[in-house]
Design a protein around this motif. Sequence first.
Motif, mmCIF file in Angstrom:
data_model
loop_
_atom_site.group_PDB
_atom_site.id
_atom_site.type_symbol
_atom_site.label_atom_id
_atom_site.label_comp_id
_atom_site.label_asym_id
_atom_site.label_seq_id
_atom_site.Cartn_x
_atom_site.Cartn_y
_atom_site.Cartn_z
ATOM 1 N N TRP A 19 0.859 -1.182 0.000
ATOM 2 C CA TRP A 19 0.000 0.000 0.000
ATOM 3 C C TRP A 19 0.894 1.231 0.000
ATOM 4 O O TRP A 19 1.918 1.257 0.686
ATOM 5 C CB TRP A 19 -0.895 0.025 1.225
ATOM 6 N N ILE A 20 0.483 2.253 -0.753
ATOM 7 C CA ILE A 20 1.293 3.449 -0.924
ATOM 8 C C ILE A 20 0.449 4.675 -0.610
ATOM 9 O O ILE A 20 -0.646 4.834 -1.157
ATOM 10 C CB ILE A 20 1.824 3.531 -2.366
ATOM 11 N N ILE A 21 0.969 5.529 0.272
ATOM 12 C CA ILE A 21 0.243 6.742 0.652
ATOM 13 C C ILE A 21 1.238 7.862 0.930
ATOM 14 O O ILE A 21 2.338 7.623 1.423
ATOM 15 C CB ILE A 21 -0.671 6.502 1.875
ATOM 16 N N LYS A 22 0.819 9.070 0.625
ATOM 17 C CA LYS A 22 1.641 10.233 0.951
ATOM 18 C C LYS A 22 1.683 10.405 2.465
ATOM 19 O O LYS A 22 0.679 10.243 3.150
ATOM 20 C CB LYS A 22 1.060 11.488 0.298
ATOM 21 N N ASN A 23 2.843 10.732 2.971
ATOM 22 C CA ASN A 23 3.012 10.940 4.413
ATOM 23 C C ASN A 23 2.522 12.340 4.770
ATOM 24 O O ASN A 23 3.295 13.278 4.885
ATOM 25 C CB ASN A 23 4.475 10.756 4.809
ATOM 26 N N ASP A 24 1.229 12.441 4.932
ATOM 27 C CA ASP A 24 0.602 13.720 5.260
ATOM 28 C C ASP A 24 -0.513 13.459 6.274
ATOM 29 O O ASP A 24 -1.591 12.974 5.903
ATOM 30 C CB ASP A 24 0.040 14.359 4.000
ATOM 31 N N SER A 70 19.431 4.447 0.469
ATOM 32 C CA SER A 70 18.613 4.656 -0.715
ATOM 33 C C SER A 70 18.572 6.132 -1.084
ATOM 34 O O SER A 70 18.652 7.007 -0.229
ATOM 35 C CB SER A 70 17.196 4.154 -0.435
ATOM 36 N N ASP A 71 18.420 6.399 -2.369
ATOM 37 C CA ASP A 71 18.286 7.781 -2.831
ATOM 38 C C ASP A 71 17.083 8.464 -2.205
ATOM 39 O O ASP A 71 17.055 9.664 -2.034
ATOM 40 C CB ASP A 71 18.131 7.827 -4.354
ATOM 41 N N TYR A 72 16.058 7.693 -1.882
ATOM 42 C CA TYR A 72 14.823 8.250 -1.366
ATOM 43 C C TYR A 72 14.688 8.061 0.140
ATOM 44 O O TYR A 72 13.616 8.199 0.685
ATOM 45 C CB TYR A 72 13.623 7.605 -2.065
ATOM 46 N N SER A 73 15.782 7.731 0.810
ATOM 47 C CA SER A 73 15.683 7.361 2.223
ATOM 48 C C SER A 73 15.080 8.476 3.079
ATOM 49 O O SER A 73 14.450 8.204 4.080
ATOM 50 C CB SER A 73 17.052 6.964 2.765
ATOM 51 N N ASN A 95 7.519 14.749 -0.440
ATOM 52 C CA ASN A 95 8.460 15.619 -1.158
ATOM 53 C C ASN A 95 9.062 14.960 -2.390
ATOM 54 O O ASN A 95 10.258 15.068 -2.641
ATOM 55 C CB ASN A 95 9.580 16.094 -0.221
ATOM 56 N N LEU A 96 8.241 14.288 -3.179
ATOM 57 C CA LEU A 96 8.700 13.673 -4.416
ATOM 58 C C LEU A 96 7.848 14.179 -5.575
ATOM 59 O O LEU A 96 6.638 14.348 -5.430
ATOM 60 C CB LEU A 96 8.578 12.143 -4.344
ATOM 61 N N SER A 97 8.490 14.387 -6.707
ATOM 62 C CA SER A 97 7.742 14.711 -7.916
ATOM 63 C C SER A 97 7.027 13.444 -8.382
ATOM 64 O O SER A 97 7.317 12.343 -7.906
ATOM 65 C CB SER A 97 8.695 15.205 -9.008
ATOM 66 N N ASP A 98 6.112 13.576 -9.338
ATOM 67 C CA ASP A 98 5.416 12.403 -9.860
ATOM 68 C C ASP A 98 6.410 11.393 -10.427
ATOM 69 O O ASP A 98 6.286 10.194 -10.198
ATOM 70 C CB ASP A 98 4.400 12.795 -10.934
ATOM 71 N N GLN A 100 9.617 10.987 -9.648
ATOM 72 C CA GLN A 100 10.357 10.362 -8.551
ATOM 73 C C GLN A 100 9.491 9.340 -7.819
ATOM 74 O O GLN A 100 9.974 8.277 -7.429
ATOM 75 C CB GLN A 100 10.852 11.420 -7.559
ATOM 76 N N LEU A 101 8.223 9.659 -7.634
ATOM 77 C CA LEU A 101 7.310 8.743 -6.968
ATOM 78 C C LEU A 101 7.140 7.464 -7.786
ATOM 79 O O LEU A 101 7.185 6.355 -7.242
ATOM 80 C CB LEU A 101 5.952 9.403 -6.721
ATOM 81 N N VAL A 102 6.970 7.604 -9.077
ATOM 82 C CA VAL A 102 6.842 6.433 -9.943
ATOM 83 C C VAL A 102 8.116 5.590 -9.870
ATOM 84 O O VAL A 102 8.056 4.361 -9.763
ATOM 85 C CB VAL A 102 6.525 6.854 -11.395
ATOM 86 N N ASN A 103 9.292 6.241 -9.884
ATOM 87 C CA ASN A 103 10.561 5.510 -9.756
ATOM 88 C C ASN A 103 10.632 4.774 -8.419
ATOM 89 O O ASN A 103 11.043 3.618 -8.363
ATOM 90 C CB ASN A 103 11.759 6.448 -9.884
ATOM 91 N N LEU A 104 10.255 5.448 -7.348
ATOM 92 C CA LEU A 104 10.280 4.841 -6.019
ATOM 93 C C LEU A 104 9.351 3.633 -5.944
ATOM 94 O O LEU A 104 9.734 2.568 -5.463
ATOM 95 C CB LEU A 104 9.883 5.862 -4.947
ATOM 96 N N ILE A 105 8.135 3.786 -6.431
ATOM 97 C CA ILE A 105 7.167 2.683 -6.387
ATOM 98 C C ILE A 105 7.643 1.519 -7.238
ATOM 99 O O ILE A 105 7.579 0.359 -6.819
ATOM 100 C CB ILE A 105 5.775 3.166 -6.830
#
Length: 146
Positions: A19-24, A70-73, A95-98, A100-105
Amino acid sequence: MSENKLAEAQALNAGAQLWIIKNDPDLYWWKKLDLHSKYLLSQNLRKPKKEHPIEIQNILNATDMTLQQSDYSRNSLLLGTGDHFLNTWLLLWENLSDAQLVNLITLTSQQLKAESLRLFSHTHVSAQLMTRLTASSVTISYIENV
């Protein structure tokens, strides 16, 4: 590969490993997940990061090794949530662009060998994900913003 839009009542049901969610904490789904996990999110995110023990630093220095991160740590947190939800992992990001988010996922799902993903509140990246994951058999489900 397939993409499924889920109704709010199905959001916390089984069917996706990651599951993926923005940390907000202001997001509806973040609050709902925090509540249903007995405040797993808010408890983990309030804790200060632990420094590596001096023994590990000494070993790294003595062997001329460096600690790899990780780059996204700083922009993501992966939690094992099998004891709290009908899934295996929860990926929080910020704090990721779309792109970057796609790359992370993509990277995270490949490393975890996750065959199914569920996006909470961010359906606009699902089209990019579908394009990136065309060679795999990943199922993507998403929940609309409430």
